[in-house]
Scaffold this motif. Structure first.
Motif, PDB file in Angstrom:
ATOM      1  N   ARG A 342       0.824  -1.212   0.000  1.00 10.75           N
ATOM      2  CA  ARG A 342       0.000   0.000   0.000  1.00 10.75           C
ATOM      3  C   ARG A 342       0.850   1.250   0.000  1.00 10.75           C
ATOM      4  N   GLU A 343       1.921   1.263   0.779  1.00 19.09           N
ATOM      5  CA  GLU A 343       2.804   2.423   0.785  1.00 19.09           C
ATOM      6  C   GLU A 343       3.442   2.627  -0.578  1.00 19.09           C
ATOM      7  N   SER A 344       3.852   1.534  -1.207  1.00 14.92           N
ATOM      8  CA  SER A 344       4.437   1.622  -2.545  1.00 14.92           C
ATOM      9  C   SER A 344       3.404   2.128  -3.553  1.00 14.92           C
ATOM     10  N   ALA A 345       2.165   1.701  -3.393  1.00 14.47           N
ATOM     11  CA  ALA A 345       1.091   2.172  -4.270  1.00 14.47           C
ATOM     12  C   ALA A 345       0.886   3.676  -4.090  1.00 14.47           C
ATOM     13  N   ARG A 346       0.993   4.152  -2.846  1.00 14.87           N
ATOM     14  CA  ARG A 346       0.905   5.589  -2.593  1.00 14.87           C
ATOM     15  C   ARG A 346       2.022   6.326  -3.335  1.00 14.87           C
ATOM     16  N   LEU A 347       3.230   5.777  -3.271  1.00 13.21           N
ATOM     17  CA  LEU A 347       4.373   6.412  -3.924  1.00 13.21           C
ATOM     18  C   LEU A 347       4.218   6.417  -5.444  1.00 13.21           C
ATOM     19  N   GLN A 348       3.407   5.495  -5.962  1.00 13.44           N
ATOM     20  CA  GLN A 348       3.112   5.448  -7.397  1.00 13.44           C
ATOM     21  C   GLN A 348       1.775   6.124  -7.713  1.00 13.44           C
ATOM     22  N   THR A 349       1.180   6.761  -6.708  1.00 11.98           N
ATOM     23  CA  THR A 349      -0.069   7.539  -6.798  1.00 11.98           C
ATOM     24  C   THR A 349      -1.270   6.725  -7.246  1.00 11.98           C
ATOM     25  N   PHE A 350      -1.271   5.408  -6.953  1.00 17.14           N
ATOM     26  CA  PHE A 350      -2.490   4.616  -7.135  1.00 17.14           C
ATOM     27  C   PHE A 350      -3.467   4.962  -6.019  1.00 17.14           C
ATOM     28  N   PRO A 351      -4.759   4.979  -6.301  1.00 20.52           N
ATOM     29  CA  PRO A 351      -5.754   5.243  -5.263  1.00 20.52           C
ATOM     30  C   PRO A 351      -5.749   4.150  -4.192  1.00 20.52           C
ATOM     31  N   ASP A 352      -6.118   4.519  -2.971  1.00 18.66           N
ATOM     32  CA  ASP A 352      -6.119   3.554  -1.860  1.00 18.66           C
ATOM     33  C   ASP A 352      -7.099   2.413  -2.074  1.00 18.66           C
ATOM     34  N   GLY A 353      -8.144   2.640  -2.862  1.00 14.75           N
ATOM     35  CA  GLY A 353      -9.133   1.600  -3.087  1.00 14.75           C
ATOM     36  C   GLY A 353      -8.741   0.582  -4.136  1.00 14.75           C
ATOM     37  N   TYR A 354      -7.581   0.760  -4.732  1.00 15.86           N
ATOM     38  CA  TYR A 354      -7.128  -0.141  -5.792  1.00 15.86           C
ATOM     39  C   TYR A 354      -6.259  -1.227  -5.175  1.00 15.86           C
ATOM     40  N   VAL A 355      -6.651  -2.494  -5.348  1.00 17.22           N
ATOM     41  CA  VAL A 355      -5.936  -3.601  -4.703  1.00 17.22           C
ATOM     42  C   VAL A 355      -4.981  -4.262  -5.694  1.00 17.22           C
ATOM     43  N   PHE A 356      -3.961  -4.925  -5.139  1.00 17.08           N
ATOM     44  CA  PHE A 356      -2.972  -5.619  -5.962  1.00 17.08           C
ATOM     45  C   PHE A 356      -2.987  -7.099  -5.641  1.00 17.08           C
ATOM     46  N   HIS A 357      -2.946  -7.896  -6.694  1.00 17.87           N
ATOM     47  CA  HIS A 357      -3.092  -9.338  -6.572  1.00 17.87           C
ATOM     48  C   HIS A 357      -1.721 -10.002  -6.604  1.00 17.87           C
ATOM     49  N   GLY A 358      -1.517 -10.966  -5.699  1.00 18.02           N
ATOM     50  CA  GLY A 358      -0.277 -11.732  -5.696  1.00 18.02           C
ATOM     51  C   GLY A 358       0.507 -11.575  -4.411  1.00 18.02           C
ATOM     52  N   SER A 359       1.652 -12.250  -4.334  1.00 16.12           N
ATOM     53  CA  SER A 359       2.531 -12.175  -3.166  1.00 16.12           C
ATOM     54  C   SER A 359       3.168 -10.791  -3.082  1.00 16.12           C
ATOM     55  N   TRP A 360       3.877 -10.542  -1.971  1.00 19.29           N
ATOM     56  CA  TRP A 360       4.534  -9.247  -1.815  1.00 19.29           C
ATOM     57  C   TRP A 360       5.540  -9.004  -2.944  1.00 19.29           C
ATOM     58  N   SER A 361       6.386  -9.979  -3.236  1.00 22.40           N
ATOM     59  CA  SER A 361       7.384  -9.784  -4.286  1.00 22.40           C
ATOM     60  C   SER A 361       6.735  -9.596  -5.651  1.00 22.40           C
ATOM     61  N   GLU A 362       5.636 -10.311  -5.905  1.00 24.06           N
ATOM     62  CA  GLU A 362       4.949 -10.195  -7.189  1.00 24.06           C
ATOM     63  C   GLU A 362       4.279  -8.828  -7.329  1.00 24.06           C
ATOM     64  N   THR A 363       3.623  -8.376  -6.259  1.00 24.34           N
ATOM     65  CA  THR A 363       2.958  -7.067  -6.332  1.00 24.34           C
ATOM     66  C   THR A 363       3.982  -5.942  -6.420  1.00 24.34           C
ATOM     67  N   MET A 364       5.127  -6.117  -5.753  1.00 21.21           N
ATOM     68  CA  MET A 364       6.170  -5.105  -5.861  1.00 21.21           C
ATOM     69  C   MET A 364       6.737  -5.057  -7.282  1.00 21.21           C
ATOM     70  N   ARG A 365       6.763  -6.188  -7.952  1.00 20.12           N
ATOM     71  CA  ARG A 365       7.188  -6.193  -9.351  1.00 20.12           C
ATOM     72  C   ARG A 365       6.211  -5.397 -10.202  1.00 20.12           C
ATOM     73  N   GLN A 366       4.919  -5.606  -9.971  1.00 22.31           N
ATOM     74  CA  GLN A 366       3.909  -4.851 -10.706  1.00 22.31           C
ATOM     75  C   GLN A 366       4.050  -3.354 -10.459  1.00 22.31           C
ATOM     76  N   LEU A 367       4.262  -2.989  -9.194  1.00 22.37           N
ATOM     77  CA  LEU A 367       4.365  -1.576  -8.855  1.00 22.37           C
ATOM     78  C   LEU A 367       5.647  -0.958  -9.398  1.00 22.37           C
TER      79      LEU A 367
END
Length: 406
Positions: A342-367
């Motif tokens: 979620r913090e990484s999503a904030r740094l990428q300016t994604f809205p808080d209501g937008y969820v990311f699917h997958g493990s931590w490493s996988e979602t960090m790859r997406q971000l």
């Protein structure tokens, strides 16, 4: 206005395009985890992506004949690994180089405009010839590479077309404007340098320039070390404020005597972006999605994390080790911890209501691979405004011609 999004990933640029007012005709992404992220948000009814016509697969295998004419924008970020500082730097020798496929889509759809995003590494001296090759292909998408022709020979033919003058070329051409920008200069709480290649179809006669920056480092320094407004905003008492960085003293003294343009706002920092996000290590109830503590962060040479009172360093596409070693915050006591999803999503300016699917490493790859939503929106909105103005001018001129005939 109608748009097509390529290499959509978790949806950063595509969401920015949608928020700028474009209606998606196709959203194409091959990675199943990124597709799952988009689909999960569609299932949750997230408005910005709910109506996206998502297609999971290779851009080269999509049926572009199914897309109706009149596309206003093609947008996307081709895979950056062939040009990334952390990749193998093969560029044209890398099978993941999707610029040829991008040019093919533009040739087929003939959009009024396009927005292409990629890493800063694309502009390195070692890639100079291939970078020029990319720009010329986008300018002359109908000058197709022949069977058996090397990219260097193709480049030479494109250069000859350029030298002879695009005005004398009877096929499809674009006015192409590449820009190297820092996301922090546009209000993104992250120092993220990226190349944006924006093009407008030549027959539209568009004169466009990249949006002016809205934020600056100098404005942040003034807010922190001259007015103190930054610390007051975060309710940090003078005795608890860090010392002025010695290496910045000269620059700050000059700023005290100079005027900063009033329209420039301070760079947004990690502290700004995460001020209302609770520490994930505390056992407390909260409503933040994807906000779980990830253990194992440590400092090692070249990977020291992001200070609280500057924009974050560029988020990398990875978890532990070299890619994820910078996806950390440096706390006030000098300790480090990984940013949560979620913090990484904030740094990428994604809205808080937008969820990311997958493990931590996988979602960090997406971000780490994503375009900051806010930056994508600003660029797309500027393109949309230019297209609207062009259309209005065309209608006015048409009415004048009809009136003069009468």
């Amino acid at each position: 206005m109608k748009a097509v999004e390529l290499y959509a990933g978790a949806g950063g640029l595509a969401m920015g395009v949608s928020l700028a007012g474009f209606e998606s005709q196709a959203v194409v992404e091959w990675d199943r985890w990124a597709c799952d992220t988009i689909r999960e948000n569609q299932r949750r009814g997230y408005p910005a992506v709910q109506d996206w016509p998502l297609w999971g697969g290779d851009v080269r295998e999509f049926d572009w004949g199914s897309i109706s004419e009149g596309i206003d924008l093609v947008a996307g970020g081709p895979p950056c690994q062939p040009f990334s500082m952390g990749g193998r730097h093969k560029s044209f020798g890398d099978k993941r180089d999707m610029f040829p496929a991008t040019v093919e889509v533009i040739r087929r759809l003939r959009p009024k405009s396009f927005i292409i995003e990629n890493v800063k590494g694309l502009t390195r001296a070692s890639f100079a010839s291939y970078y020029q090759y990319i720009l010329l292909q986008l300018e002359f998408p109908e000058v197709i590479r022949r069977d058996g022709e090397t990219w260097l020979r193709h480049l030479k033919r494109l250069q000859e077309e350029k030298t002879s003058g695009a005005a004398h070329f009877s096929g499809l051409t674009y006015n192409v404007l590449p820009s190297l920008v820092n996301a922090a200069d546009y209000g993104v709480p992250q120092k993220r340098e990226r190349v944006f290649i924006v093009g407008f179809r030549s027959d539209l006669g568009v004169e466009w320039s990249f949006p002016r920056q809205t934020h600056s480092f100098d404005a942040l320094l003034r807010s922190q070390w001259i007015t103190g407004n930054y610390w007051d905003l975060h309710k940090i008492a003078k005795k608890n404020r860090p010392a002025m960085p010695a290496r910045m003293e000269g620059r700050i003294r000059r700023l005290d005597a100079e005027l900063i343009p009033l329209e420039e706002k301070p760079w947004r920092t990690v502290r700004d972006a995460l001020k209302d996000v609770p520490d994930p290590r505390r056992k407390q109830k909260h409503t933040f999605l994807n906000h779980r503590f990830q253990d194992g962060a440590r400092i090692y040479p070249g990977h020291t994390g992001s200070p609280l009172d500057l924009p974050a360093k560029t988020l990398k596409a990875g978890g532990h080790g070299v890619p994820g070693g910078e996806n950390m915050m440096v706390r006030e006591d000098g300790s480090v911890r990984y940013f949560t999803v979620r913090e990484s999503a904030r740094l990428q300016t994604f809205p808080d209501g937008y969820v990311f699917h997958g493990s931590w490493s996988e979602t960090m790859r997406q971000l780490g691979n994503a375009v900051p939503v806010a930056l994508g929106r600003q660029v797309a909105a500027s393109v949309a405004e230019q297209l609207a103005e062009t259309e209005i001018k065309a209608l006015v001129n048409q009415r004048l011609r009809i009136r003069n005939r009468a």
